[in-house]
Design a protein around this motif. Structure first.
Motif, PDB file in Angstrom:
ATOM      1  N   ARG A   7       0.851  -1.191   0.000  1.00 36.21           N
ATOM      2  CA  ARG A   7       0.000   0.000   0.000  1.00 36.21           C
ATOM      3  C   ARG A   7       0.883   1.236   0.000  1.00 36.21           C
ATOM      4  NH1 ARG A   7      -5.175   1.651   3.971  1.00 36.21           N
ATOM      5  NH2 ARG A   7      -5.998   3.232   2.529  1.00 36.21           N
ATOM      6  N   ARG A   8       0.415   2.240  -0.699  1.00 39.09           N
ATOM      7  CA  ARG A   8       1.076   3.539  -0.716  1.00 39.09           C
ATOM      8  C   ARG A   8      -0.015   4.590  -0.514  1.00 39.09           C
ATOM      9  NH1 ARG A   8       5.906   4.971  -3.587  1.00 39.09           N
ATOM     10  NH2 ARG A   8       5.635   3.038  -4.800  1.00 39.09           N
ATOM     11  N   VAL A   9       0.146   5.426   0.508  1.00 38.03           N
ATOM     12  CA  VAL A   9      -0.807   6.496   0.791  1.00 38.03           C
ATOM     13  C   VAL A   9      -0.103   7.829   0.605  1.00 38.03           C
ATOM     14  CG1 VAL A   9      -2.325   7.568   2.503  1.00 38.03           C
ATOM     15  CG2 VAL A   9      -2.112   5.067   2.414  1.00 38.03           C
ATOM     16  N   HIS A  10      -0.619   8.656  -0.285  1.00 37.31           N
ATOM     17  CA  HIS A  10      -0.132  10.027  -0.474  1.00 37.31           C
ATOM     18  C   HIS A  10      -1.120  10.980   0.184  1.00 37.31           C
ATOM     19  CE1 HIS A  10       3.302   9.569  -3.164  1.00 37.31           C
ATOM     20  NE2 HIS A  10       2.624   8.648  -3.831  1.00 37.31           N
ATOM     21  N   VAL A  11      -0.610  11.885   1.003  1.00 35.28           N
ATOM     22  CA  VAL A  11      -1.438  12.908   1.630  1.00 35.28           C
ATOM     23  C   VAL A  11      -0.920  14.274   1.187  1.00 35.28           C
ATOM     24  CG1 VAL A  11      -2.215  13.920   3.803  1.00 35.28           C
ATOM     25  CG2 VAL A  11      -1.915  11.436   3.620  1.00 35.28           C
ATOM     26  N   ARG A  12      -1.825  15.061   0.612  1.00 30.69           N
ATOM     27  CA  ARG A  12      -1.470  16.411   0.156  1.00 30.69           C
ATOM     28  C   ARG A  12      -2.365  17.403   0.871  1.00 30.69           C
ATOM     29  NH1 ARG A  12      -1.517  12.836  -4.007  1.00 30.69           N
ATOM     30  NH2 ARG A  12       0.422  12.640  -5.225  1.00 30.69           N
TER      31      ARG A  12
END
Length: 742
Positions: A158-163
């Motif tokens: 899993r890869r979670v990007h938060v912007r």
């Protein structure tokens, strides 16, 4: 109406300091743990595990094992009757390895024999031809382009990007103070005292009954049913005595294996791991590498934060996806920050699988973001408390995921109260004893003080249908009203059985409360993890009690013709204008039963920018660690741990104290002594001789101030307390050591 009046406050109800119902039997050695299970005709199971971290399996021959007299069964992947894989979130883990193994200790075959000794002999007799492969053990290398895939979809689980905030606001400008560092945490074991164990036996319906030490009966059942090729209604589970869990029992261990052996032999089969096998047979806390960049203005207020977290998930998924979400959500801490970029990744490797452990995901990020706050304080000439107070988030501030912290958001209050606690009056070196005292003189020592605050979501998140079910039965007994509470919620040492008892006594004038053995004959209660059970199952028990109470009132009204407002429940019966009705008259010949399902407010998955209302509540705790260090010898003693924690409402103050103390000690262990040593994918210290744990001699004085800032959405205002003590305690001890040594 009577059913909506405030709950009764009794000396044994919510808010009372009650000893654990299982405490005395456990201390006296009278409690039956899962490893004590016995059937006169039971066989004993054993598991053959891979000696390699990565290898192809060329052949498996179980016939040498079957030639041993007294060996009744030997099974491989070919004998799995249903789905060949299982998993909490992703069904990627083989029940028994087929063509390859992906970690040291992966199950390859299982046997059943008349005695444990014969089972071990049979296990050793199985012949497996392996072709060893190079183990992929570095998570960064695993996710690099061109890395050999360990699973069909690659090595990024899993890869979670938060912007959060505008891109142009994350620039390094001359008016900002910027601190940057990379942090690493090793692999920690849950180190529960009771190894994995269970007993399976065939049932007349063609299914299987399993008594097992676990954290979630229904998720075990659903995974078992699929792999056994049985409908769920033919897979029956009961909770056996649990000797600790801390997340390590969320995944399957003996469950499918014992059931397969029982169904094949037609006899009960007991499986119990020894300690070394237990280290191989359950998941651990994720090792992590965390790169942080913090930027603050001249007043010490955060302007932006950049974070990259890489978790080593090991060979299979377990609950790593949830760990990744928690890390992304908590990445900057309980602080106000207008802009952030967060990337959280979980990598597949050939290391042991990692999954849930107390505070999962939030422990690792707290260690890093609190070290960063100390670096900022030093760069700005502020104290550690000052820099934290200037940035402490309130209920109106947002997490980097765009979700508001909500009420309560007590970071500032926890820090202020913690700062008011006096420092310990123990002279330097007073906690050194034995060999440490002989080796270190007080003049050699340095004292350090470290601060940390952490937070974590309560319960399941990310759009999961979070809920728990409870059934309550009321019967007339000779001495009054008898209440039976039946849930599938697992008592794993946290005192949940006592909490259920307290809630029943708060809602009903019970003469006796019986807590039914947790099993799958009642609705799903979810996992005993994520600090959720008192909230979820407590809410379900409360609502079921109130529904049963309403039925009592209705029955009394029908008997006497009065209105509900004229009815009162007393210890001896139901008071009405016509007099006191005895319990047997109000209840009648059949017990009154009520079943209720409790749900918190709904959550939602994060979107492609990592934005969303993913969590329904948060728990907070702050810690101050005082340590004495001999810098030359590297000896560290924790002098005192002071903590302030929001507990919502202390349903059982005695249990709160126990949870806080236990969580802090686990945090100390991670900070100073605990680490599973893995070399080329192999566990090198899988025993309590070599895996060092804090003992009673390592536990410092603990000073707790519990704040009861009642949560507006929870039953009785409570909040989960089990995980928060572990989250910031590790960071505080590390900060104190840095303070002492520079």
């Amino acid at each position: 109406m009577s059913v909506t009046t405030p709950p009764r406050v009794t000396e044994r109800g919510v808010g009372a300091a009650r000893p654990h119902r299982e405490g005395v039997p456990k201390v006296a050695g009278e409690f039956e743990f899962a490893s004590d299970l016995h059937r006169d005709d039971a066989l004993f199971g054993a598991t053959l595990r891979s000696p390699h971290a990565s290898a192809r399996i060329r052949s498996i021959d179980v016939t040498p094992a079957l030639r041993i007299p007294g060996v009744r069964c030997a099974l491989t992947h070919r004998d799995v009757p249903g789905r060949p894989t299982y998993g909490l979130e992703v069904p990627d883990q083989p029940v028994l390895a087929a063509d390859r193994v992906r970690y040291h200790g992966e199950p390859v075959a299982i046997v059943a024999a008349d005695t444990p000794v014969l089972a071990r002999r049979a296990r050793a007799a199985i012949e497996v031809a392996y072709e060893p492969l190079e183990a992929l053990t570095d998570p960064e290398a695993a996710i690099a382009p061109g890395a050999p895939p360990l699973h069909p979809d690659g090595n990024v689980l899993r890869r979670v990007h938060v912007r959060h905030g505008q891109d142009e606001s994350l620039e390094r400008t001359d008016d900002l103070v910027v601190v940057e560092e990379t942090y690493e945490l090793g692999m920690q074991d849950q180190a529960f005292l009771g190894p994995e164990a269970g007993l399976a036996e065939p049932t007349p319906d063609g299914g299987v009954m399993l008594d097992v030490a676990t954290q979630w009966l229904h998720i075990d059942r659903s995974q078992m049913a699929l792999s056994l090729g049985l409908p769920e209604e033919k897979v029956h589970l009961r909770l056996a005595g649990v000797g600790g869990a801390f997340g390590g029992r969320e995944d399957l261990s003996v469950q499918i294996h014992a059931a397969m052996l029982a169904l094949r032999t037609g006899r009960p089969v007991k499986m119990a791991y020894a300690r070394e096998e237990s280290f191989l047979g359950h998941v651990h806390r994720h090792p992590a590498r965390l790169h942080y960049v913090h930027a603050a203005d001249a007043d010490g207020r955060l302007r932006w934060v950049r974070v990259r977290v890489v978790f080593d998930g090991g060979a299979y998924a377990s609950s790593s996806r949830a760990v990744c979400l928690n890390a992304a959500s908590t990445a900057i801490g309980p602080y106000r920050c207008p802009a952030a970029r967060v990337e959280a990744i979980v990598a597949y490797t050939n290391n042991p699988p990692c999954g849930a452990m107390r505070g999962f995901g939030a422990v690792q990020t707290c260690f890093a973001y609190e070290a960063q706050m100390d670096k900022l304080a030093a760069a700005l000439g502020l104290t550690p408390i000052e820099v934290r107070l200037r940035n402490a988030a309130d209920e109106h501030d947002e997490l980097p995921t765009g979700q508001r912290f909500g009420t309560p958001a007590p970071s500032a209050e926890l820090l202020r109260r913690l700062a008011d606690h006096p420092l310990p009056d123990l002279p330097i070196g007073a906690t050194f004893s034995g060999e440490a005292a002989a080796a270190s003189q007080p003049s050699d020592l340095r004292r350090g003080v470290g601060w940390a605050i952490g937070f974590k979501n309560v319960g399941f998140s990310d759009g999961f249908d979070e809920n728990s079910s409870a059934r309550v039965r009321l019967e007339a007994a000779p001495d009054g009203l008898a209440v039976t509470v039946h849930t599938a919620a697992c008592e794993v040492g946290q005192g949940l059985v006592t909490v259920q008892d307290q809630i029943a006594r708060t809602e009903l004038p019970a003469a006796a409360v019986h807590i039914h053995t947790a099993d799958t004959a009642v609705g799903n209660a979810g996992s005993s993890s994520a600090s959720r059970q008192s909230w979820m199952t407590g809410g379900a028990v409360r609502d079921a009690c109130r529904a049963a109470r309403a039925e009592l009132v209705r029955s009394a009204c029908e008997l006497t013709g009065c209105g509900e407002e004229d009815v009162a429940l007393e210890e001896q019966g139901v008071r009405t204008p016509a007099g006191l009705l005895p319990w047997d008259e109000v209840i009648g010949p059949e017990p009154i039963e009520a079943t209720r399902v409790f749900r918190p407010r709904a959550t939602e998955p994060l979107d492609e920018n990592g934005q969303g209302d993913a969590h329904f509540a948060f728990a907070y705790a702050a810690h101050r660690a005082v340590v004495d260090v001999d810098p030359e010898l590297g000896i560290v003693r924790v002098v005192e741990m002071a903590t302030t924690q929001d507990v919502g409402r202390a349903v059982n103050p005695l249990a709160v104290e126990g949870q806080v103390a236990g969580g802090i000690v686990q945090g100390i262990g991670l900070a100073l002594m605990e680490e599973i040593v893995v070399q080329d994918g192999r566990v090198l210290n899988g025993s309590f001789t070599d895996y060092l744990l804090p003992t009673a001699l390592d536990v410092p004085r603990i000073r707790l101030e519990a704040l009861e800032l009642e949560h507006p959405d929870s039953p009785y205002g409570l909040i989960g307390v089990g995980e928060a003590p572990t989250i910031a305690s590790t960071a505080a001890v590390a900060a104190a050591v840095r303070n002492a040594t520079g």
